[in-house]
Design a protein around this motif. Structure first.
Motif, mmCIF file in Angstrom:
data_model
loop_
_atom_site.group_PDB
_atom_site.id
_atom_site.type_symbol
_atom_site.label_atom_id
_atom_site.label_comp_id
_atom_site.label_asym_id
_atom_site.label_seq_id
_atom_site.Cartn_x
_atom_site.Cartn_y
_atom_site.Cartn_z
ATOM 1 N N ALA A 99 -23.145 -40.555 49.808
ATOM 2 C CA ALA A 99 -22.420 -41.980 49.677
ATOM 3 C C ALA A 99 -23.190 -42.618 48.674
ATOM 4 O O ALA A 99 -22.404 -43.080 47.591
ATOM 5 N N THR A 100 -24.361 -42.937 48.757
ATOM 6 C CA THR A 100 -25.177 -43.487 47.785
ATOM 7 C C THR A 100 -25.262 -42.793 46.412
ATOM 8 O O THR A 100 -25.046 -43.632 45.388
ATOM 9 N N GLU A 101 -25.404 -41.720 46.384
ATOM 10 C CA GLU A 101 -25.631 -40.692 45.355
ATOM 11 C C GLU A 101 -24.022 -40.825 44.592
ATOM 12 O O GLU A 101 -24.053 -41.015 43.349
ATOM 13 N N ALA A 102 -23.072 -40.821 45.384
ATOM 14 C CA ALA A 102 -21.628 -40.927 44.799
ATOM 15 C C ALA A 102 -21.396 -42.087 44.339
ATOM 16 O O ALA A 102 -21.083 -42.214 43.094
ATOM 17 N N LEU A 103 -21.540 -43.124 44.947
ATOM 18 C CA LEU A 103 -21.207 -44.527 44.614
ATOM 19 C C LEU A 103 -22.176 -45.065 43.505
ATOM 20 O O LEU A 103 -21.722 -45.555 42.336
ATOM 21 N N ALA A 104 -23.540 -44.588 43.317
ATOM 22 C CA ALA A 104 -24.441 -44.856 42.038
ATOM 23 C C ALA A 104 -24.012 -44.297 40.863
ATOM 24 O O ALA A 104 -23.795 -44.654 39.910
ATOM 25 N N ALA A 105 -23.237 -42.971 40.991
ATOM 26 C CA ALA A 105 -22.793 -42.266 39.888
ATOM 27 C C ALA A 105 -21.575 -43.014 39.252
ATOM 28 O O ALA A 105 -21.275 -43.059 38.066
ATOM 29 N N ILE A 106 -20.695 -43.350 39.993
ATOM 30 C CA ILE A 106 -19.504 -44.078 39.677
ATOM 31 C C ILE A 106 -19.654 -45.253 39.143
ATOM 32 O O ILE A 106 -19.014 -46.111 38.254
ATOM 33 N N LEU A 107 -20.517 -46.140 39.870
ATOM 34 C CA LEU A 107 -21.071 -47.476 39.357
ATOM 35 C C LEU A 107 -21.824 -47.433 37.883
ATOM 36 O O LEU A 107 -21.328 -48.277 36.894
ATOM 37 N N ALA A 108 -22.477 -46.516 37.578
ATOM 38 C CA ALA A 108 -23.070 -46.133 36.250
ATOM 39 C C ALA A 108 -21.940 -45.924 35.414
ATOM 40 O O ALA A 108 -21.776 -46.644 33.972
#
Length: 183
Positions: A112-121
């Motif tokens: 979840a951290t990995e996916a959310l970090a990607a969409i935030l970027a």
């Protein structure tokens, strides 16, 4: 700024975030029908027709230029394990709301951290967002920790905001992340 000609595809070390398609309905039904995973979210889906309906709603968000919501897949299997994205996109004020669902069998692995970090970027760089908002049930500890890991700050509480499956009203928590604050 996004041109909406083609759906944006994002990749991380372990994930591919891509356009949701109707054939994802069975995978999405697995986690969106799970009453534990959905206890602080929408009512659990009951069948494939409801899952296909959700996919159409998600696709409409993009078609109406109101946001971008991705099907999150594992790179190694291609299985859809989550739905992460932005809706309520306000281009004038440069803000959007983020939402996320992840299959419970994969909780605690950093996905979840990995996916959310990607969409935030993506949101800050490609959509030109200045502010991303998140709303969660205040006692949803997993969601609160996820938002904290990514730099979100709690900005307020909506008392007795939602009636949940446990038969109780729960407070809603509002979080925000500004572009200059992002990790």
């Amino acid at each position: 700024m996004i041109d909406f000609d083609g759906f944006p595809r994002l990749t991380t070390d372990r994930l591919v975030l891509r356009e949701p398609v109707t054939t994802d309905a069975a995978d999405i039904l697995v986690f969106r029908s799970d009453p534990v995973a959905q206890r602080y979210n929408s009512a659990p889906l009951r069948d494939l027709d409801e899952s296909r309906g959700l996919i159409e709603e998600i696709r409409d968000v993009y078609a109406n230029r109101a946001g971008v919501i991705w099907a999150v897949t594992l790179t190694e299997t291609g299985r859809v394990i989550g739905i992460f994205g932005f809706d309520g996109w306000d281009t004038y004020h440069r803000r959007a709301q983020v939402g996320y669902d992840l299959s419970r069998d994969l909780w605690g692995r950093g996905l979840a951290t990995e996916a959310l970090a990607a969409i935030l970027a993506y949101g800050f760089s490609e959509l030109g967002l200045h502010r991303v908002e998140a709303q969660t049930i205040a006692d949803n500890e997993e969601s609160v920790r996820l938002l904290g890991r990514l730099g979100f700050q709690r900005e307020g509480t909506r008392r007795d905001h939602s009636f949940e499956e446990d038969g109780l009203f729960h407070d809603g928590a509002i979080y925000g992340l500004l572009a200059p604050e992002r990790p």
